[in-house]
Motif scaffolding. Sequence first.
Motif, PDB file in Angstrom:
ATOM      1  N   THR A   1      44.366  51.997  36.935  1.00 55.81           N
ATOM      2  CA  THR A   1      44.422  51.976  35.476  1.00 55.81           C
ATOM      3  C   THR A   1      45.794  52.406  34.974  1.00 55.81           C
ATOM      4  O   THR A   1      46.401  51.753  34.112  1.00 55.81           O
ATOM      5  N   ALA A   2      46.302  53.531  35.515  1.00 51.83           N
ATOM      6  CA  ALA A   2      47.609  54.025  35.076  1.00 51.83           C
ATOM      7  C   ALA A   2      48.710  53.033  35.423  1.00 51.83           C
ATOM      8  O   ALA A   2      49.626  52.785  34.625  1.00 51.83           O
ATOM      9  N   ALA A   3      48.647  52.459  36.631  1.00 50.20           N
ATOM     10  CA  ALA A   3      49.658  51.481  37.035  1.00 50.20           C
ATOM     11  C   ALA A   3      49.596  50.240  36.162  1.00 50.20           C
ATOM     12  O   ALA A   3      50.629  49.677  35.786  1.00 50.20           O
ATOM     13  N   ALA A   4      48.376  49.794  35.832  1.00 46.17           N
ATOM     14  CA  ALA A   4      48.228  48.611  34.983  1.00 46.17           C
ATOM     15  C   ALA A   4      48.822  48.857  33.603  1.00 46.17           C
ATOM     16  O   ALA A   4      49.459  47.967  33.018  1.00 46.17           O
ATOM     17  N   THR A   5      48.640  50.066  33.081  1.00 51.34           N
ATOM     18  CA  THR A   5      49.203  50.400  31.767  1.00 51.34           C
ATOM     19  C   THR A   5      50.722  50.367  31.805  1.00 51.34           C
ATOM     20  O   THR A   5      51.367  49.820  30.908  1.00 51.34           O
ATOM     21  N   GLU A   6      51.326  50.959  32.852  1.00 50.58           N
ATOM     22  CA  GLU A   6      52.788  51.007  32.940  1.00 50.58           C
ATOM     23  C   GLU A   6      53.384  49.624  33.173  1.00 50.58           C
ATOM     24  O   GLU A   6      54.461  49.305  32.671  1.00 50.58           O
ATOM     25  N   LEU A   7      52.679  48.795  33.932  1.00 49.03           N
ATOM     26  CA  LEU A   7      53.185  47.461  34.246  1.00 49.03           C
ATOM     27  C   LEU A   7      52.805  46.418  33.206  1.00 49.03           C
ATOM     28  O   LEU A   7      53.245  45.262  33.292  1.00 49.03           O
ATOM     29  N   HIS A   8      51.953  46.808  32.267  1.00 54.06           N
ATOM     30  CA  HIS A   8      51.452  45.870  31.246  1.00 54.06           C
ATOM     31  C   HIS A   8      50.741  44.690  31.916  1.00 54.06           C
ATOM     32  O   HIS A   8      50.947  43.521  31.561  1.00 54.06           O
ATOM     33  N   LEU A   9      49.903  45.022  32.899  1.00 56.32           N
ATOM     34  CA  LEU A   9      49.131  44.019  33.616  1.00 56.32           C
ATOM     35  C   LEU A   9      47.647  44.352  33.539  1.00 56.32           C
ATOM     36  O   LEU A   9      47.252  45.474  33.224  1.00 56.32           O
ATOM     37  N   HIS A  10      46.826  43.359  33.848  1.00 60.27           N
ATOM     38  CA  HIS A  10      45.392  43.592  33.900  1.00 60.27           C
ATOM     39  C   HIS A  10      45.051  44.444  35.116  1.00 60.27           C
ATOM     40  O   HIS A  10      45.715  44.374  36.162  1.00 60.27           O
ATOM     41  N   PHE A  11      44.027  45.251  34.971  1.00 56.90           N
ATOM     42  CA  PHE A  11      43.550  46.126  36.051  1.00 56.90           C
ATOM     43  C   PHE A  11      43.341  45.336  37.343  1.00 56.90           C
ATOM     44  O   PHE A  11      43.777  45.745  38.425  1.00 56.90           O
ATOM     45  N   ASN A  12      42.686  44.186  37.247  1.00 52.62           N
ATOM     46  CA  ASN A  12      42.389  43.391  38.447  1.00 52.62           C
ATOM     47  C   ASN A  12      43.656  42.807  39.089  1.00 52.62           C
ATOM     48  O   ASN A  12      43.718  42.629  40.311  1.00 52.62           O
ATOM     49  N   THR A  13      44.664  42.511  38.257  1.00 52.72           N
ATOM     50  CA  THR A  13      45.932  41.999  38.799  1.00 52.72           C
ATOM     51  C   THR A  13      46.611  43.060  39.657  1.00 52.72           C
ATOM     52  O   THR A  13      47.129  42.777  40.749  1.00 52.72           O
ATOM     53  N   VAL A  14      46.613  44.295  39.169  1.00 56.71           N
ATOM     54  CA  VAL A  14      47.204  45.398  39.936  1.00 56.71           C
ATOM     55  C   VAL A  14      46.433  45.606  41.235  1.00 56.71           C
ATOM     56  O   VAL A  14      47.028  45.775  42.308  1.00 56.71           O
ATOM     57  N   ARG A  15      45.107  45.588  41.145  1.00 53.91           N
ATOM     58  CA  ARG A  15      44.291  45.785  42.356  1.00 53.91           C
ATOM     59  C   ARG A  15      44.587  44.685  43.384  1.00 53.91           C
ATOM     60  O   ARG A  15      44.739  44.959  44.586  1.00 53.91           O
ATOM     61  N   TYR A  16      44.707  43.451  42.912  1.00 52.97           N
ATOM     62  CA  TYR A  16      44.994  42.336  43.821  1.00 52.97           C
ATOM     63  C   TYR A  16      46.360  42.513  44.480  1.00 52.97           C
ATOM     64  O   TYR A  16      46.512  42.350  45.695  1.00 52.97           O
ATOM     65  N   ARG A  17      47.388  42.844  43.680  1.00 59.01           N
ATOM     66  CA  ARG A  17      48.738  42.972  44.232  1.00 59.01           C
ATOM     67  C   ARG A  17      48.835  44.122  45.227  1.00 59.01           C
ATOM     68  O   ARG A  17      49.520  44.006  46.254  1.00 59.01           O
ATOM     69  N   VAL A  18      48.178  45.233  44.925  1.00 61.16           N
ATOM     70  CA  VAL A  18      48.199  46.362  45.867  1.00 61.16           C
ATOM     71  C   VAL A  18      47.550  45.947  47.183  1.00 61.16           C
ATOM     72  O   VAL A  18      48.056  46.246  48.273  1.00 61.16           O
ATOM     73  N   GLY A  19      46.439  45.227  47.075  1.00 63.06           N
ATOM     74  CA  GLY A  19      45.789  44.750  48.292  1.00 63.06           C
ATOM     75  C   GLY A  19      46.675  43.807  49.082  1.00 63.06           C
ATOM     76  O   GLY A  19      46.765  43.900  50.317  1.00 63.06           O
ATOM     77  N   ARG A  20      47.361  42.910  48.391  1.00 63.98           N
ATOM     78  CA  ARG A  20      48.261  41.990  49.074  1.00 63.98           C
ATOM     79  C   ARG A  20      49.439  42.719  49.705  1.00 63.98           C
ATOM     80  O   ARG A  20      49.906  42.366  50.795  1.00 63.98           O
ATOM     81  N   ALA A  21      49.954  43.762  49.013  1.00 65.28           N
ATOM     82  CA  ALA A  21      51.071  44.541  49.552  1.00 65.28           C
ATOM     83  C   ALA A  21      50.669  45.217  50.857  1.00 65.28           C
ATOM     84  O   ALA A  21      51.432  45.225  51.834  1.00 65.28           O
ATOM     85  N   VAL A  22      49.459  45.774  50.886  1.00 66.58           N
ATOM     86  CA  VAL A  22      48.971  46.423  52.116  1.00 66.58           C
ATOM     87  C   VAL A  22      48.798  45.385  53.220  1.00 66.58           C
ATOM     88  O   VAL A  22      49.121  45.629  54.390  1.00 66.58           O
ATOM     89  N   GLU A  23      48.294  44.208  52.860  1.00 65.33           N
ATOM     90  CA  GLU A  23      48.156  43.129  53.852  1.00 65.33           C
ATOM     91  C   GLU A  23      49.522  42.718  54.400  1.00 65.33           C
ATOM     92  O   GLU A  23      49.683  42.525  55.606  1.00 65.33           O
ATOM     93  N   ARG A  24      50.523  42.594  53.525  1.00 63.65           N
ATOM     94  CA  ARG A  24      51.861  42.209  53.976  1.00 63.65           C
ATOM     95  C   ARG A  24      52.440  43.269  54.907  1.00 63.65           C
ATOM     96  O   ARG A  24      53.117  42.949  55.872  1.00 63.65           O
TER      97      ARG A  24
END
Length: 425
Positions: A372-395
Amino acid sequence: MAESDSDRDTVVATTVADIIGRLQGRMPELTRHTQRILVGEITELRTDPKLLELLGDTVTANVETVFAAMRNDIPLKQIEPPAMALEYARRLAQRDVTSNVLVRAYRIGHQAILETMLTELRTCELDAEAALDATVRMTSGTFEYIDWISQRVITTYQDERDRWNESRNYVRASHVRDLLADGDVDIDAATMAIRYPLQRIHLALVAWCRESSRGNETVLLEQFIQRLAKAIGAGEACLYIPDDRLTAWAWIPFPPDNPPTSMARIREIVAGSDDSPFVAIGRPLPGVAGFRRSHQQALEARRVALSDNTRADRVIEASEPGILLAGLLEENIDSARRWVGEVLGPLANATENDERLRDTLRLFLRSGSSFTAAATELHLHFNTVRYRVGRAVERRGRAIDDDRLDVEVALMLCQLLGPAVLRES
């Protein structure tokens, strides 16, 4: 017999030309190899990222010139010394680096290039006599060039040294350099010598600019520093020292009851002019120790700024999180790059997608692993942040629970040092 000698001369000339042709095709590799040797052997050449960059250009220019002269049998008196070589000599003169360092650099560089040429010669199918003739031709050709160019760069160095010594800031700069060295200081005597109040709180800056067609960079830098000091409320005259024609050191004094509390005004002034220089800023610190430390912090911050050629911000502050750590690690950038790659895996690749994933993961971790905090700072949707974090860990290829601190530091280095610590995709 004469015909046989002529044939052998032709074979030798063709062989040497072929070797030079192959090495010209590997010029970036050859330049990096020679530069690494020079920097490894001569500590005085490691002092500044800009000088290191100019050293690389100088090596390239010299090698290209001698190769062209040898390959085309051009007499040295018919060619001009490389402009980069002459400029590098001037910069060393401006930095108080002795002429012996310059001469030694050319000798070591000559040895490195000649050894590379002889290594290539071993791959040629020549009889012993022809191989010896080729060795003599390469040795004499490169030696004649080094002897010729050394005389010219030393002349240029000495002319610049004489001019620099006569400049109005030289004596003051000499006292400042002595003051920056560790050791006890007679504060009153030093204050008189450099005409600057050492018992104040000091805000150190390093300012640098690109070369202009007008050739008055030093004057423009001094005018900018004076304007900056006045704008942020310095009660007394600042200290300005040219480090070379494109770089300046400065200290702005503040009384103990009025220390500088914000860099916003500096950023405002820099942003307000298209031709403002780049500025690295240390922390405001008191006394002689603060005079030295704030300057060292500004130098380390500048090192970070210079490591990322894509950096758009012309102001960098030592007080920014991670700047001083990045400055220390930038001194050993090859090891830092390897470590970042080991920690982040494919996530350390220099691609736009990986950059987005790194930025999202970095802010997510900085926000206490809060989507939630990251989504607010990035001006992104909560689910977008969750997806990107998951992809970053996968990478990355593995979870971040066990070495979270390493991951945060590696992500910070990617942000601050940019391509210098990233891997080519």
